[in-house]
Enzyme design. Structure first.
Site, PDB file in Angstrom:
ATOM      1  N   ASN A  13      -0.853   4.777   3.083  1.00  0.00           N
ATOM      2  CA  ASN A  13       0.263   5.340   2.390  1.00  0.00           C
ATOM      3  C   ASN A  13       0.017   4.748   0.973  1.00  0.00           C
ATOM      4  O   ASN A  13       0.552   3.615   0.654  1.00  0.00           O
ATOM      5  CB  ASN A  13       1.465   4.829   2.970  1.00  0.00           C
ATOM      6  CG  ASN A  13       2.858   5.596   2.438  1.00  0.00           C
ATOM      7  OD1 ASN A  13       2.626   6.175   1.250  1.00  0.00           O
ATOM      8  ND2 ASN A  13       3.765   5.899   3.157  1.00  0.00           N
TER       9      ASN A  13
ATOM     10  N   ARG B 238       2.150   5.110  -1.537  1.00  0.00           N
ATOM     11  CA  ARG B 238       3.535   4.619  -1.936  1.00  0.00           C
ATOM     12  C   ARG B 238       3.795   3.397  -1.535  1.00  0.00           C
ATOM     13  O   ARG B 238       4.988   2.749  -1.708  1.00  0.00           O
ATOM     14  CB  ARG B 238       4.733   5.900  -1.467  1.00  0.00           C
ATOM     15  CG  ARG B 238       4.131   6.889  -2.178  1.00  0.00           C
ATOM     16  CD  ARG B 238       5.227   8.054  -1.874  1.00  0.00           C
ATOM     17  NE  ARG B 238       6.330   7.979  -2.450  1.00  0.00           N
ATOM     18  CZ  ARG B 238       7.535   8.643  -2.377  1.00  0.00           C
ATOM     19  NH1 ARG B 238       7.776   9.544  -1.484  1.00  0.00           N
ATOM     20  NH2 ARG B 238       8.497   8.351  -3.065  1.00  0.00           N
ATOM     21  N   CYS B 239       3.187   2.845  -0.296  1.00  0.00           N
ATOM     22  CA  CYS B 239       3.481   1.361   0.266  1.00  0.00           C
ATOM     23  C   CYS B 239       2.780   0.473  -0.441  1.00  0.00           C
ATOM     24  O   CYS B 239       1.360   0.622  -0.591  1.00  0.00           O
ATOM     25  CB  CYS B 239       3.013   1.588   1.633  1.00  0.00           C
ATOM     26  SG  CYS B 239       3.331  -0.018   2.403  1.00  0.00           S
ATOM     27  N   SER B 240       3.369  -0.627  -1.219  1.00  0.00           N
ATOM     28  CA  SER B 240       2.691  -1.730  -1.880  1.00  0.00           C
ATOM     29  C   SER B 240       1.858  -2.548  -0.909  1.00  0.00           C
ATOM     30  O   SER B 240       0.825  -2.925  -1.484  1.00  0.00           O
ATOM     31  CB  SER B 240       3.733  -2.592  -2.491  1.00  0.00           C
ATOM     32  OG  SER B 240       4.528  -3.253  -1.497  1.00  0.00           O
TER      33      SER B 240
END
Length: 120
Positions: free
Chosen positions: A14, A16-18
């Site tokens: 994902n 958007r996930c750090s």
């Protein structure tokens, strides 16, 4: 030429996930070529989730579920059965833990991202 001895690596990612971005960077730094599965754009099927559970050595999908997501509370999944959780993951892939790396049929959840090195 592809041989049966080739190693395949997939990153369930994902962007958007750090933590997921860190895992992707770590794979790149280690020179590991991985297929990137953006599971929010290409949601997994139930069969894929069951295969992922097998690769993780899980009998219950609960460790795959992000319990802190709003959808988890909204869907009332705290007391859900395994079948209900799998259905929820198919319908709401945002609930899937990330990152996950699968290498030759063995998987690990990268929390923390450095854990992915255990399958490399």
């Amino acid at each position: 030429m592809t041989t049966s001895a080739e190693v395949t690596t997939t990153l369930w990612h994902n962007a958007r996930c750090s933590k997921s971005r860190q895992a992707k960077t770590l794979l790149e730094e280690l020179g590991v070529e991985a297929e990137v599965r953006e599971y929010l754009k290409e949601p997994p099927t139930r069969e894929e989730l069951e295969a992922l559970m097998a690769a993780l050595g899980l009998d219950d999908p609960r460790p795959l579920v992000r319990t802190g997501e709003d959808a988890y509370r909204q869907l009332g999944l705290a007391d859900a059965t395994a079948d209900e959780l799998l259905d929820a993951l198919v319908d709401n892939p945002i609930l899937l833990q990330r990152p996950i790396v699968v290498r030759d049929g063995v998987a690990v959840i990268g929390r923390p991202p450095e854990d992915i090195t255990t399958v490399l």
